[in-house]
Design an enzyme around this catalytic site. Structure first.
Site, PDB file in Angstrom:
ATOM      1  N   GLN A  48      -0.313   1.074   0.935  1.00 25.90           N
ATOM      2  CA  GLN A  48      -0.793   0.015   0.042  1.00 25.90           C
ATOM      3  C   GLN A  48      -1.643   0.603  -1.080  1.00 25.90           C
ATOM      4  O   GLN A  48      -2.865   0.564  -1.029  1.00 25.90           O
ATOM      5  CB  GLN A  48      -1.614  -0.975   0.879  1.00 25.90           C
ATOM      6  CG  GLN A  48      -2.091  -2.185   0.138  1.00 25.90           C
ATOM      7  CD  GLN A  48      -0.994  -3.167  -0.102  1.00 25.90           C
ATOM      8  OE1 GLN A  48      -0.257  -3.516   0.796  1.00 25.90           O
ATOM      9  NE2 GLN A  48      -0.880  -3.636  -1.319  1.00 25.90           N
ATOM     10  N   PHE A  49      -0.986   1.168  -2.102  1.00 23.24           N
ATOM     11  CA  PHE A  49      -1.733   1.788  -3.192  1.00 23.24           C
ATOM     12  C   PHE A  49      -2.594   0.788  -3.942  1.00 23.24           C
ATOM     13  O   PHE A  49      -3.593   1.156  -4.571  1.00 23.24           O
ATOM     14  CB  PHE A  49      -0.793   2.526  -4.154  1.00 23.24           C
ATOM     15  CG  PHE A  49      -0.073   1.655  -5.119  1.00 23.24           C
ATOM     16  CD1 PHE A  49      -0.590   1.422  -6.386  1.00 23.24           C
ATOM     17  CD2 PHE A  49       1.136   1.051  -4.782  1.00 23.24           C
ATOM     18  CE1 PHE A  49       0.067   0.614  -7.293  1.00 23.24           C
ATOM     19  CE2 PHE A  49       1.803   0.251  -5.677  1.00 23.24           C
ATOM     20  CZ  PHE A  49       1.267   0.024  -6.940  1.00 23.24           C
ATOM     21  N   THR A  50      -2.268  -0.503  -3.874  1.00 23.65           N
ATOM     22  CA  THR A  50      -3.020  -1.496  -4.637  1.00 23.65           C
ATOM     23  C   THR A  50      -4.447  -1.677  -4.125  1.00 23.65           C
ATOM     24  O   THR A  50      -5.256  -2.315  -4.802  1.00 23.65           O
ATOM     25  CB  THR A  50      -2.297  -2.861  -4.661  1.00 23.65           C
ATOM     26  OG1 THR A  50      -2.165  -3.346  -3.324  1.00 23.65           O
ATOM     27  CG2 THR A  50      -0.930  -2.742  -5.315  1.00 23.65           C
TER      28      THR A  50
END
Length: 148
Positions: free
Chosen positions: A78-80
């Site tokens: 989950q890079f966000t």
């Protein structure tokens, strides 16, 4: 490294309509990495995920860890989690690790959890995913390796 951790009754992840990972009772971990993260950051977070006492005992007190409950982990990259929303209306993701570094450390995270004796299911790194979960409690925690 940041992880949004949810205690779940069940959770699953789909890619292109196909379920590729699913668990029953356990934890859903949304895993985000930044370019400054080291193996020590990953190891710190894995220790927290495996040993946090967030499962109820017979008296309904949070006294059991994932390891104690023999639960599973659904791990979703989950890079966000490193999206900066302080300016403007579009998040800035400059703090997120580059894909090659992030994938390497994400795989290391999953490997260490498995080595701790926890069954791990995953999404597909970098893919567009659909995640379904039933948050039990609800219990949701945010772990950050910079808090150590």
């Amino acid at each position: 490294m940041k992880v949004v951790l949810q205690k779940v009754s069940k959770a699953s992840v789909r890619v292109n309509g196909e379920t590729i990972g699913a668990i029953g009772e356990g934890l859903l971990a949304y895993v985000g990495l930044t370019h400054e993260d080291t193996e020590a950051d990953v190891e710190y977070i894995v220790n927290k995920v495996v040993h946090l006492r967030i499962f109820e005992d017979q008296a309904e007190k949070m006294n059991f860890s994932l390891k104690d409950k023999l639960g599973s982990l659904l791990s979703v990259s989950q890079f966000t989690l490193y999206g900066d929303t302080r300016k403007g209306r579009r998040p800035n993701f400059m703090e997120a690790a580059k894909p090659d570094q992030a994938e390497r450390q994400y795989q290391y995270f999953n490997q260490l959890v498995q080595e701790a004796g926890i069954p791990v299911e995953t999404g597909v790194f970098g893919a567009m995913m659909e995640v379904d979960s039933v948050n039990h409690g609800p219990v949701t925690l945010i772990l950050d390796s910079k808090d150590k």
